[in-house]
Design an enzyme around this catalytic site. Structure first.
Site, PDB file in Angstrom:
ATOM      1  N   GLU A  15     -24.782  21.434 -33.920  1.00  0.00           N
ATOM      2  CA  GLU A  15     -25.626  22.667 -34.035  1.00  0.00           C
ATOM      3  C   GLU A  15     -26.577  22.541 -35.187  1.00  0.00           C
ATOM      4  O   GLU A  15     -27.819  23.175 -35.101  1.00  0.00           O
ATOM      5  CB  GLU A  15     -24.595  23.742 -34.628  1.00  0.00           C
ATOM      6  CG  GLU A  15     -23.695  24.433 -33.687  1.00  0.00           C
ATOM      7  CD  GLU A  15     -24.415  25.130 -32.563  1.00  0.00           C
ATOM      8  OE1 GLU A  15     -25.760  25.608 -32.659  1.00  0.00           O
ATOM      9  OE2 GLU A  15     -23.890  25.263 -31.190  1.00  0.00           O
ATOM     10  N   LEU A  17     -36.839  13.374 -36.462  1.00  0.00           N
ATOM     11  CA  LEU A  17     -36.402  14.561 -35.943  1.00  0.00           C
ATOM     12  C   LEU A  17     -37.049  15.747 -36.724  1.00  0.00           C
ATOM     13  O   LEU A  17     -37.218  16.889 -36.141  1.00  0.00           O
ATOM     14  CB  LEU A  17     -34.877  14.987 -36.421  1.00  0.00           C
ATOM     15  CG  LEU A  17     -33.945  14.705 -35.254  1.00  0.00           C
ATOM     16  CD1 LEU A  17     -32.523  14.640 -35.980  1.00  0.00           C
ATOM     17  CD2 LEU A  17     -34.105  15.522 -34.153  1.00  0.00           C
ATOM     18  N   GLY A  18     -37.667  15.481 -37.832  1.00  0.00           N
ATOM     19  CA  GLY A  18     -38.302  16.435 -38.831  1.00  0.00           C
ATOM     20  C   GLY A  18     -37.446  17.586 -39.364  1.00  0.00           C
ATOM     21  O   GLY A  18     -36.294  17.232 -39.217  1.00  0.00           O
ATOM     22  N   CYS A  73     -34.301  35.744 -12.204  1.00  0.00           N
ATOM     23  CA  CYS A  73     -33.375  36.709 -12.063  1.00  0.00           C
ATOM     24  C   CYS A  73     -32.787  36.650 -10.735  1.00  0.00           C
ATOM     25  O   CYS A  73     -31.507  37.055 -10.827  1.00  0.00           O
ATOM     26  CB  CYS A  73     -34.265  38.225 -11.996  1.00  0.00           C
ATOM     27  SG  CYS A  73     -35.192  38.198 -13.706  1.00  0.00           S
ATOM     28  N   CYS A 102     -28.294  44.160 -15.949  1.00  0.00           N
ATOM     29  CA  CYS A 102     -29.386  44.210 -16.372  1.00  0.00           C
ATOM     30  C   CYS A 102     -30.721  45.548 -16.255  1.00  0.00           C
ATOM     31  O   CYS A 102     -30.964  45.435 -15.313  1.00  0.00           O
ATOM     32  CB  CYS A 102     -30.354  42.968 -16.289  1.00  0.00           C
ATOM     33  SG  CYS A 102     -31.912  42.538 -16.982  1.00  0.00           S
TER      34      CYS A 102
HETATM   35  S1  SF4 Z   1     -30.770  39.008 -17.837  1.00  0.00           S
HETATM   36 FE1  SF4 Z   1     -32.126  40.059 -16.802  1.00  0.00          FE
HETATM   37  S2  SF4 Z   1     -34.088  39.572 -17.056  1.00  0.00           S
HETATM   38 FE2  SF4 Z   1     -32.816  37.894 -17.618  1.00  0.00          FE
HETATM   39  S3  SF4 Z   1     -32.582  36.425 -16.016  1.00  0.00           S
HETATM   40 FE3  SF4 Z   1     -31.037  37.875 -15.885  1.00  0.00          FE
HETATM   41  S4  SF4 Z   1     -31.762  39.574 -14.483  1.00  0.00           S
HETATM   42 FE4  SF4 Z   1     -33.534  38.401 -15.277  1.00  0.00          FE
END
Ligand code: SF4
Length: 359
Positions: free
Chosen positions: A48, A91-92, A210, A219
């Site tokens: 991390e 790595l900076g 998407c 979404c």
């Molecule tokens: S979260 Fe929404 S905007 Fe992002 S990839 Fe999924 S559908 Fe597309």
């Protein structure tokens, strides 16, 4: 059922549906990264910190080398700062290495080598912010804290059509609350990693995919066909320019270096002799002479180095030294030993360019 109760039940259904669809997708498609094979908090912590300002593909090699050399927190605590910085070279953002080392000493000495389990305790360690504390404690110990990095900010801004810029502190806080309300309490570490993975692989800054997104039906921006509008990004402030002047003294066996202070940029690393602009110009125009050293104007260079908010313009003037050259503020290092001295990458680049780096 009252209207309010119906609304609440609906939002709970969405939350658990989103978490379960996301986790199923993660289980099937997650990248095979070395630190994911481990539940050892030491491995998770190192990864991390390394990934804070480093791309995953660039970080893997450094991570493997680091874990091989310092396989546990006690071994890291026992190392010198110079050893840790030398391994971090390239790595900076070297303060990450110094903070990691300092935290290892705190854990080894004050916690008897045991890692904290809660985000609230991780955050007490140097170099560990809210995101890192939540990521480590959720992945290593199942602490149900949402970890919100740039990827997660973008995903949630699109999921919710967030209309304010995501760089705004208030907006970040409200997105973190939203992420907290969505987190899976049974698999919080996987949920956090799945959100970040989704942002890195599917809900990417440009051209999000998407059509393969496992949570597209939750979404809002997708449903409204407005994905291209989110997240709202504030125009970037141009980087602040800073000038730096250095004199490189060298001979055929090695060169003279200087360790940087603990409050300067590149703290505790090594560099050439740092001088003021006036001194640099006086040396350049031979108004000031250095005993037993001759300028090498053919090796004079100007370098540029970009940091997150700064653009460094670095002026470098080399002098070839003869017998009798001395400067109490400098340490002589042979070319063979140079690898043991952690240098900012811009200086190693310069030494390579002028043929003085054997590493
Ligand atoms: S979260 Fe929404 S905007 Fe992002 S990839 Fe999924 S559908 Fe597309």
């Amino acid at each position: 059922m009252k209207k309010e109760e119906r609304g609440h039940a609906e939002s709970e259904r969405v939350q658990s549906g989103l978490a379960s669809d996301l986790l199923n997708w993660y289980d099937e498609t997650k990248r095979n990264l070395p630190w994911r094979a481990s539940h050892d908090p030491y491995h998770i912590w190192v990864s991390e910190i390394m990934l804070q300002q480093t791309r995953v593909d660039q970080g893997i090699g450094f991570y493997l080398k680091f874990i091989e050399r310092f396989p546990d927190v006690k071994r890291l605590a026992a190392a010198s700062e110079q050893e840790v910085l030398a391994l971090w070279q390239g790595l900076g953002y070297y303060s990450r290495a110094l903070n990691l080392h300092q935290s290892a000493r705190i854990i080894a000495e004050s916690h008897n080598g045991c890692f904290p389990e809660k985000a609230a305790d991780w955050i007490q360690l140097p170099g560990v912010g809210v995101y890192t504390a939540s990521a480590i404690s959720s992945i290593a110990f199942g602490d149900p804290q949402a970890a919100v990095d740039g990827n997660v900010l973008r995903v949630i801004a699109r999921l919710t059509c967030e209309s304010a810029p995501i760089s705004d502190a208030k907006v970040r806080r409200s997105i973190t609350e939203r992420a907290q309300s969505l987190i899976s309490t049974t698999r919080p570490g996987d949920f956090n990693q799945a959100m970040m993975e989704l942002g890195a692989l599917v809900c990417t800054p440009k051209r999000p995919k998407c059509e393969v997104c496992p949570i597209s039906h939750y979404c809002r921006s997708k449903v409204l066909d407005q994905v291209h509008l989110y997240p709202i990004i504030q125009p970037k402030v141009p980087p602040r320019e800073e000038m730096m002047w250095y004199i490189l003294y060298f001979n055929k066996n090695g060169l003279y270096v200087q360790q940087r202070g603990s409050s300067s940029i590149w703290r505790k690393m090594w560099a050439f002799k740092s001088v003021s602009e006036e001194a640099y110009k006086a040396l350049l125009q031979a108004e000031m002479l250095v005993a037993h050293a001759t300028p090498s104007p053919e090796l004079e260079r100007r370098m540029e180095h970009r940091l997150t908010h700064r653009l460094l313009r670095i002026y470098l003037l080399p002098f070839q030294c003869g017998v009798g050259f001395t400067d109490d503020s400098l340490t002589f290092v042979t070319y063979k030993e140079l690898n043991n001295y952690p240098f900012p990458v811009v200086f190693t680049k310069y030494l390579k360019e002028i043929g003085l780096w054997e590493g």
